[in-house]
Design a protein around this motif. Structure first.
Motif, PDB file in Angstrom:
ATOM      1  N   ARG A 114       0.831  -1.200   0.000  1.00  0.00           N
ATOM      2  CA  ARG A 114       0.000   0.000   0.000  1.00  0.00           C
ATOM      3  C   ARG A 114       0.871   1.259   0.000  1.00  0.00           C
ATOM      4  O   ARG A 114       0.600   2.216  -0.700  1.00  0.00           O
ATOM      5  CB  ARG A 114      -0.887  -0.029   1.261  1.00  0.00           C
ATOM      6  CG  ARG A 114      -2.287   0.460   1.051  1.00  0.00           C
ATOM      7  CD  ARG A 114      -3.182   0.094   2.228  1.00  0.00           C
ATOM      8  NE  ARG A 114      -3.878  -1.165   1.998  1.00  0.00           N
ATOM      9  CZ  ARG A 114      -3.839  -2.218   2.805  1.00  0.00           C
ATOM     10  NH1 ARG A 114      -3.150  -2.181   3.929  1.00  0.00           N
ATOM     11  NH2 ARG A 114      -4.500  -3.305   2.502  1.00  0.00           N
ATOM     12  N   GLU A 115       1.950   1.223   0.785  1.00  0.00           N
ATOM     13  CA  GLU A 115       2.822   2.402   0.844  1.00  0.00           C
ATOM     14  C   GLU A 115       3.640   2.542  -0.446  1.00  0.00           C
ATOM     15  O   GLU A 115       3.804   3.636  -0.985  1.00  0.00           O
ATOM     16  CB  GLU A 115       3.754   2.306   2.065  1.00  0.00           C
ATOM     17  CG  GLU A 115       4.575   3.566   2.259  1.00  0.00           C
ATOM     18  CD  GLU A 115       5.345   3.610   3.573  1.00  0.00           C
ATOM     19  OE1 GLU A 115       4.785   3.182   4.623  1.00  0.00           O
ATOM     20  OE2 GLU A 115       6.512   4.044   3.555  1.00  0.00           O
ATOM     21  N   GLU A 147       2.066   4.004  -3.797  1.00  0.00           N
ATOM     22  CA  GLU A 147       1.799   5.444  -3.809  1.00  0.00           C
ATOM     23  C   GLU A 147       2.935   6.233  -4.451  1.00  0.00           C
ATOM     24  O   GLU A 147       2.779   7.401  -4.802  1.00  0.00           O
ATOM     25  CB  GLU A 147       1.586   5.957  -2.376  1.00  0.00           C
ATOM     26  CG  GLU A 147       0.277   5.507  -1.742  1.00  0.00           C
ATOM     27  CD  GLU A 147      -0.925   5.908  -2.598  1.00  0.00           C
ATOM     28  OE1 GLU A 147      -0.952   7.054  -3.079  1.00  0.00           O
ATOM     29  OE2 GLU A 147      -1.812   5.049  -2.805  1.00  0.00           O
ATOM     30  N   LYS A 148       4.103   5.623  -4.587  1.00  0.00           N
ATOM     31  CA  LYS A 148       5.259   6.369  -5.116  1.00  0.00           C
ATOM     32  C   LYS A 148       5.114   6.499  -6.628  1.00  0.00           C
ATOM     33  O   LYS A 148       4.780   5.530  -7.313  1.00  0.00           O
ATOM     34  CB  LYS A 148       6.552   5.658  -4.733  1.00  0.00           C
ATOM     35  CG  LYS A 148       6.623   5.419  -3.219  1.00  0.00           C
ATOM     36  CD  LYS A 148       7.998   5.134  -2.726  1.00  0.00           C
ATOM     37  CE  LYS A 148       7.998   4.831  -1.232  1.00  0.00           C
ATOM     38  NZ  LYS A 148       7.842   6.036  -0.380  1.00  0.00           N
TER      39      LYS A 148
END
Ligand SMILES: [Zn+2]
Ligand SMILES: [Zn+2]
Ligand SMILES: [Zn+2]
Length: 347
Positions: free
Chosen positions: A152-153, A156-157
């Motif tokens: 999930r993290e 986002e990039k």
């Protein structure tokens, strides 16, 4: 003399030789127990107490008052009381961009790019050798939740186009550390295997207005390649399996990636993973294997793609024929693999 079967991979299109003539049984591949014995016994950098041997954690699960709390190592401090620990790989294949690197700076042109991304090691347990087949279910649920937290993290990039979540088990499958761990690699492009699956899915959808994996679940859950099924997942051996004992865990619910699984579905996923890996371990005496999740974060593939986890045991040596032609010879028919795995799970 009768013939072996040639089967066409419905997703990737290649031919596989299924050796029905001189087919072997899963137990023929069981290794002697001493095979992994000489893995070096030096200090394990992933064991509790050795946190200083790895970079600061990007994610930690700790238990506080009976609840899982998620944290990171910060300001040089290393948490010691972790249940799950995810750290950057010391020798990353893909490394984060320098601050302010524009996307155009990463993909230089159609055939040249910088290997920008993230490469992380997810330490699955405080106990050195508790692998998923033997893990306590709550701990394996933590592992799976941590996969998806990291994913999930990472998605986002702006430079991340794919996140590969995978596990190497055993030295011959590429595990250089024996401590139970998985890896995540976030990369700036969609890998060719997944791209080919998406293309096949799109082609099927244009013709049938149906997802190729949903169709597969419907057909295979009543056929001879069914390994296991429960409320949320179906486990099958693919019709044209390249690897002896290969099986796929496919969610019943159509979704392109696992980021929206409910907590109960996540638990069932962990349970399904554990029982199938346990059956493989029992049948073939803890063989080396790789597993990886196939997914997409591309919204345009919403209708035609369907995430799944592929377990690829390493029981065959691919040599001249396989390497030079891309045609694989599988000496355990997937129907035999499914039957034996099914029996082992049920026993
Ligand atoms: Zn260890
Ligand atoms: Zn589907
Ligand atoms: Zn796949």
């Amino acid at each position: 003399m009768s013939h072996n079967e040639l089967r066409k991979d419905f997703l990737l299109g290649g031919w596989v030789v299924i050796a029905t003539e001189r087919a072997r049984r899963p137990t023929d591949f069981a290794k002697r127990t001493d095979q992994n014995a000489n893995v070096s016994a030096s200090v394990c950098p992933l064991c509790p107490g050795n946190e200083h041997m790895t970079p600061p954690a990007v994610l930690i699960y700790r238990k506080v008052n009976g609840q899982i709390v998620r944290e990171k190592d910060q300001n040089g401090f290393r948490h010691k009381d972790w249940l799950i620990r995810c750290v950057p790989n010391l020798y990353p294949a893909f490394a984060p961009p320098k601050a302010e690197t524009a996307i155009e700076e990463i993909m230089k042109n159609d055939s040249f790019a910088l290997a920008v991304g993230h490469h992380e090691v997810l330490i699955e347990s405080r106990v050195h050798d508790v692998h998923p087949a033997d893990a306590e279910l709550p701990q394996l649920v933590n592992v799976v939740n941590a996969y998806f937290d990291r994913m999930r993290e990472l998605v986002e990039k702006p430079y991340v186009k794919y996140v590969s979540i995978f596990r190497n088990h055993g030295q011959q499958a590429g595990a250089s550390l024996t401590h139970a761990h998985s890896q995540l690699i976030a990369i700036p492009f969609v890998p060719s295997t997944v791209a080919a699956e998406i293309r096949a899915g799109a082609h099927f959808w244009r013709k049938n207005r149906e997802c190729i994996f949903c169709d597969l679940i419907e057909k295979e859950s009543i056929g001879p390649r069914l390994v296991h099924q429960n409320s949320d997942f179906v486990v099958i051996t693919p019709y044209a399996s390249k690897n002896p004992m290969e099986f796929w865990i496919i969610p019943r619910k159509h979704a392109v990636n696992p980021l929206n699984l409910s907590q109960s579905e996540t638990e069932t996923f962990a349970q399904t993973l554990r029982s199938t890996l346990k059956a493989l371990k029992t049948l073939v005496n803890d063989p080396p294997y790789n597993y990886g999740i196939h997914l997409t974060i591309d919204k345009s593939a919403q209708d035609c793609y369907h995430w799944h986890l592929e377990v690829l045991p390493k029981l065959a040596i691919w040599a001249g024929f396989e390497k030079s032609t891309g045609v694989y010879i599988n000496t355990i028919p997937p129907e035999t693999a499914a039957r034996e795995l099914r029996k082992t799970i049920e026993s």
